[in-house]
Design a protein around this motif. Structure first.
Motif, mmCIF file in Angstrom:
data_model
loop_
_atom_site.group_PDB
_atom_site.id
_atom_site.type_symbol
_atom_site.label_atom_id
_atom_site.label_comp_id
_atom_site.label_asym_id
_atom_site.label_seq_id
_atom_site.Cartn_x
_atom_site.Cartn_y
_atom_site.Cartn_z
ATOM 1 N N GLN A 33 0.808 -1.218 0.000
ATOM 2 C CA GLN A 33 0.000 0.000 0.000
ATOM 3 C C GLN A 33 0.844 1.271 0.000
ATOM 4 N N TRP A 34 2.120 1.167 0.394
ATOM 5 C CA TRP A 34 2.910 2.400 0.481
ATOM 6 C C TRP A 34 4.324 2.304 -0.077
ATOM 7 N N HIS A 35 4.938 1.128 -0.058
ATOM 8 C CA HIS A 35 6.336 1.017 -0.484
ATOM 9 C C HIS A 35 6.414 1.044 -2.014
ATOM 10 N N PRO A 36 7.326 1.854 -2.575
ATOM 11 C CA PRO A 36 7.398 1.987 -4.042
ATOM 12 C C PRO A 36 7.758 0.708 -4.796
ATOM 13 N N VAL A 37 8.529 -0.212 -4.186
ATOM 14 C CA VAL A 37 8.983 -1.387 -4.942
ATOM 15 C C VAL A 37 8.833 -2.727 -4.216
ATOM 16 N N LEU A 38 8.427 -2.720 -2.938
ATOM 17 C CA LEU A 38 8.442 -3.960 -2.159
ATOM 18 C C LEU A 38 7.060 -4.298 -1.628
ATOM 19 N N SER A 39 6.640 -5.535 -1.842
ATOM 20 C CA SER A 39 5.442 -6.050 -1.181
ATOM 21 C C SER A 39 5.852 -7.328 -0.454
ATOM 22 N N LEU A 40 5.298 -7.528 0.749
ATOM 23 C CA LEU A 40 5.692 -8.650 1.599
ATOM 24 C C LEU A 40 4.483 -9.501 1.963
ATOM 25 N N ASP A 41 4.731 -10.787 2.148
ATOM 26 C CA ASP A 41 3.678 -11.735 2.507
ATOM 27 C C ASP A 41 3.908 -12.233 3.929
ATOM 28 N N ALA A 42 3.744 -11.363 4.898
ATOM 29 C CA ALA A 42 3.928 -11.757 6.294
ATOM 30 C C ALA A 42 3.113 -10.820 7.167
ATOM 31 N N LYS A 43 2.810 -11.274 8.360
ATOM 32 C CA LYS A 43 2.053 -10.483 9.330
ATOM 33 C C LYS A 43 3.011 -9.920 10.376
ATOM 34 N N PRO A 44 2.599 -8.832 11.043
ATOM 35 C CA PRO A 44 3.476 -8.226 12.062
ATOM 36 C C PRO A 44 3.926 -9.202 13.156
ATOM 37 N N GLU A 45 3.094 -10.185 13.499
ATOM 38 C CA GLU A 45 3.497 -11.131 14.558
ATOM 39 C C GLU A 45 4.673 -12.009 14.131
ATOM 40 N N GLN A 46 5.027 -11.973 12.860
ATOM 41 C CA GLN A 46 6.162 -12.760 12.374
ATOM 42 C C GLN A 46 7.481 -11.988 12.461
ATOM 43 N N VAL A 47 7.469 -10.835 13.124
ATOM 44 C CA VAL A 47 8.669 -10.014 13.248
ATOM 45 C C VAL A 47 9.488 -10.529 14.438
ATOM 46 N N VAL A 48 10.140 -11.667 14.215
ATOM 47 C CA VAL A 48 10.991 -12.293 15.231
ATOM 48 C C VAL A 48 12.266 -12.762 14.558
ATOM 49 N N VAL A 49 13.357 -12.769 15.294
ATOM 50 C CA VAL A 49 14.637 -13.222 14.749
ATOM 51 C C VAL A 49 14.488 -14.647 14.232
ATOM 52 N N GLY A 50 14.970 -14.861 13.024
ATOM 53 C CA GLY A 50 14.917 -16.175 12.393
ATOM 54 C C GLY A 50 13.746 -16.352 11.448
ATOM 55 N N ALA A 51 12.737 -15.488 11.535
ATOM 56 C CA ALA A 51 11.575 -15.611 10.647
ATOM 57 C C ALA A 51 11.986 -15.319 9.210
ATOM 58 N N GLU A 52 11.398 -16.066 8.279
ATOM 59 C CA GLU A 52 11.615 -15.814 6.863
ATOM 60 C C GLU A 52 10.398 -15.093 6.308
ATOM 61 N N VAL A 53 10.656 -14.034 5.559
ATOM 62 C CA VAL A 53 9.601 -13.205 5.002
ATOM 63 C C VAL A 53 9.699 -13.276 3.477
ATOM 64 N N GLN A 54 8.616 -13.731 2.869
ATOM 65 C CA GLN A 54 8.559 -13.812 1.408
ATOM 66 C C GLN A 54 8.029 -12.489 0.868
ATOM 67 N N GLY A 55 8.486 -12.126 -0.315
ATOM 68 C CA GLY A 55 7.975 -10.902 -0.915
ATOM 69 C C GLY A 55 8.364 -10.785 -2.369
ATOM 70 N N ARG A 56 8.059 -9.603 -2.932
ATOM 71 C CA ARG A 56 8.369 -9.309 -4.316
ATOM 72 C C ARG A 56 8.917 -7.901 -4.435
ATOM 73 N N LEU A 57 9.953 -7.777 -5.225
ATOM 74 C CA LEU A 57 10.464 -6.464 -5.630
ATOM 75 C C LEU A 57 9.937 -6.205 -7.032
ATOM 76 N N SER A 58 9.355 -5.045 -7.234
ATOM 77 C CA SER A 58 8.864 -4.665 -8.557
ATOM 78 C C SER A 58 9.533 -3.352 -8.918
ATOM 79 N N ASP A 59 10.356 -3.388 -9.946
ATOM 80 C CA ASP A 59 11.130 -2.218 -10.335
ATOM 81 C C ASP A 59 11.045 -2.079 -11.845
ATOM 82 N N ALA A 60 10.949 -0.846 -12.323
ATOM 83 C CA ALA A 60 10.853 -0.612 -13.766
ATOM 84 C C ALA A 60 12.050 -1.187 -14.515
ATOM 85 N N ASP A 61 13.248 -1.143 -13.882
ATOM 86 C CA ASP A 61 14.461 -1.617 -14.558
ATOM 87 C C ASP A 61 14.578 -3.138 -14.559
ATOM 88 N N THR A 62 14.238 -3.770 -13.427
ATOM 89 C CA THR A 62 14.487 -5.206 -13.292
ATOM 90 C C THR A 62 13.231 -6.054 -13.377
#
Length: 149
Positions: A33-62
């Motif tokens: 909703q706000w980041h220019p190039v990054l979307s993430l598939d995780a919830k705030p409760e997953q913000v712990v050391v060792g957690a893996e967060v999946q996402g996508r970078l969307s950039d005009a160049d790449t």
């Protein structure tokens, strides 16, 4: 002689306390909703050391690229660090440091350090990365200030 890793840093002043900035920063499921190039598939409760967060970078160049970040440091509401990539190629260590200011604002220091066998290939793109990086802090600033305003 040890070579320092390439680093891209941007500092943004946000008119809100660190706790408000932190809430937006760790609401991973709302990045799209706000980041220019990054979307993430995780919830705030997953913000712990060792957690893996999946996402996508969307950039005009790449174009669009799937990414996986592993959270390596969490010190709520002042520090969040994640890593993505591999030392066999390029590993990025992205850190967000929220420093409260005497006037009630927050200084966001958003940095990414790069390591790995292919890091030299990144050097030619550092100029563009340094130019683009402040957009991310500005987008976070707009989101936080829009929610608290």
């Amino acid at each position: 002689m040890v070579q320092e890793p390439p680093v891209v840093t941007a500092v943004t002043r946000i008119s809100a306390p660190p706790e408000d900035v932190w809430r937006v920063l760790v609401a991973f499921d709302q990045y799209a909703q706000w980041h220019p190039v990054l979307s993430l598939d995780a919830k705030p409760e997953q913000v712990v050391v060792g957690a893996e967060v999946q996402g996508r970078l969307s950039d005009a160049d790449t174009g669009q690229q799937d990414v996986t970040m592993r959270i390596v440091d969490v010190q709520a509401p002042h520090r969040l660090v994640w890593e993505g990539g591999s030392l066999d190629a390029i590993l990025g260590r992205h850190s967000f440091v929220l420093t409260p200011q005497p006037d009630g604002t927050t200084e966001l220091t958003d940095s990414e350090e790069f390591y790995g066998a292919a890091v030299a290939e990144l050097i030619p793109t550092l100029g563009r990365l340094r130019k683009d990086h402040p957009r991310y802090g500005a987008a976070l600033q707009a989101r936080v200030e829009g929610l608290s305003g």
